[in-house]
Write a protein that holds these residues in place. Structure first.
Motif, PDB file in Angstrom:
ATOM      1  N   GLN A  21      48.409   6.309  26.372  1.00 11.02           N
ATOM      2  CA  GLN A  21      49.110   5.617  27.451  1.00 11.02           C
ATOM      3  C   GLN A  21      49.617   6.560  28.535  1.00 11.02           C
ATOM      4  OE1 GLN A  21      51.335   2.136  26.377  1.00 11.02           O
ATOM      5  NE2 GLN A  21      53.024   2.704  27.729  1.00 11.02           N
ATOM      6  N   VAL A  25      48.944   6.369  32.528  1.00 11.88           N
ATOM      7  CA  VAL A  25      50.048   5.887  33.357  1.00 11.88           C
ATOM      8  C   VAL A  25      50.555   6.963  34.322  1.00 11.88           C
ATOM      9  CG1 VAL A  25      52.447   5.069  33.284  1.00 11.88           C
ATOM     10  CG2 VAL A  25      50.746   4.100  31.721  1.00 11.88           C
ATOM     11  N   GLU A  26      50.809   8.167  33.833  1.00 13.99           N
ATOM     12  CA  GLU A  26      51.371   9.214  34.708  1.00 13.99           C
ATOM     13  C   GLU A  26      50.387   9.684  35.774  1.00 13.99           C
ATOM     14  OE1 GLU A  26      54.590  10.129  35.011  1.00 13.99           O
ATOM     15  OE2 GLU A  26      54.916   8.485  33.606  1.00 13.99           O
ATOM     16  N   ARG A  28      47.898   7.948  36.983  1.00 12.27           N
ATOM     17  CA  ARG A  28      47.720   6.801  37.878  1.00 12.27           C
ATOM     18  C   ARG A  28      48.886   6.691  38.856  1.00 12.27           C
ATOM     19  NH1 ARG A  28      46.676   0.378  36.377  1.00 12.27           N
ATOM     20  NH2 ARG A  28      45.480  -0.015  38.291  1.00 12.27           N
ATOM     21  N   LYS A  29      50.090   6.861  38.338  1.00 12.66           N
ATOM     22  CA  LYS A  29      51.274   6.804  39.196  1.00 12.66           C
ATOM     23  C   LYS A  29      51.197   7.880  40.283  1.00 12.66           C
ATOM     24  CE  LYS A  29      56.264   7.475  38.909  1.00 12.66           C
ATOM     25  NZ  LYS A  29      57.344   7.892  38.025  1.00 12.66           N
ATOM     26  N   PHE A  60      47.158  -3.356  29.406  1.00  9.33           N
ATOM     27  CA  PHE A  60      47.022  -3.247  30.856  1.00  9.33           C
ATOM     28  C   PHE A  60      45.882  -4.142  31.307  1.00  9.33           C
ATOM     29  CE2 PHE A  60      49.102   0.531  29.435  1.00  9.33           C
ATOM     30  CZ  PHE A  60      50.008   0.821  30.429  1.00  9.33           C
TER      31      PHE A  60
END
Length: 188
Positions: A21, A25-26, A28-29, A60
């Motif tokens: 994850q 997530v990081e 992508r952010k 997601f």
């Protein structure tokens, strides 16, 4: 403060069930904050579930089903790790072909942790200097890559990192490399 370094770029994030994850997530952010438009591409049609270190993580939404994804619609590719994710992707011919197309077109690719398993399957590891989760060392060497134990490695159009601790360096180098992708997408 928003950075517009990647404004207008479309980034594919290729994942299957069990991607780590934080490794999706990081980055992508960071890509979104740099102005990119990120899209989750997956063999799953509606949702894909993450792995969160020692247990199942969040679900997601899939933005583009792999069956409908076209590499020419994207400027760059992100391959998160996790053990389950790249192991499943490398067994999926459409996923391998999708990833291979980025290398064939000279588009930038970023991969972390176990993500390089998919790269090995494309044949693009050969002749490159790369890093990964340590257990992939022999796999990468057998694929013709030079494996090094560094937080981030950039070789031509490829950025690789070892693990979640390396995400700050991975994000920095990924944004720098992806900023060179302008004009590589085939706009229909």
């Amino acid at each position: 403060m928003t950075n517009e370094t990647l404004k207008g770029l479309k980034i594919a994030i290729l994942v299957e069930e069990g991607f780590e994850q934080v490794e999706m997530v990081e980055p992508r952010k960071a890509l979104d904050e740099a102005g990119a438009e990120t899209r989750i591409v997956s063999p799953r049609n509606k949702h894909v579930r993450a792995w969160d270190f020692t247990k199942w993580g969040d679900e997601f939404p899939v933005d583009v089903a792999l069956d409908h994804a076209k590499p020419q619609d994207f400027d760059a590719l992100l391959l998160p790790g996790g053990v389950l994710n790249p192991d499943a992707l490398r067994m999926e011919p459409k996923a391998v072909a999708f990833a291979k197309a980025f290398f064939d077109d000279g588009k930038p690719v970023a991969s972390i942790c176990h993500g390089p398993w998919t790269i090995i399957e494309t044949g693009a590891a050969h002749g490159r200097r790369m890093t990964s989760w340590p257990s992939l060392k022999t796999d990468l060497k057998n694929a013709g890559a030079e494996w090094v134990d560094q937080e981030v490695v950039v070789d031509q159009n490829l950025v690789t990192s070892r693990n979640p601790d390396d995400i700050p360096a991975f994000n920095r180098e990924t944004i720098k490399l992806f900023s060179t992708a302008r004009g590589r997408r085939h706009v229909a």
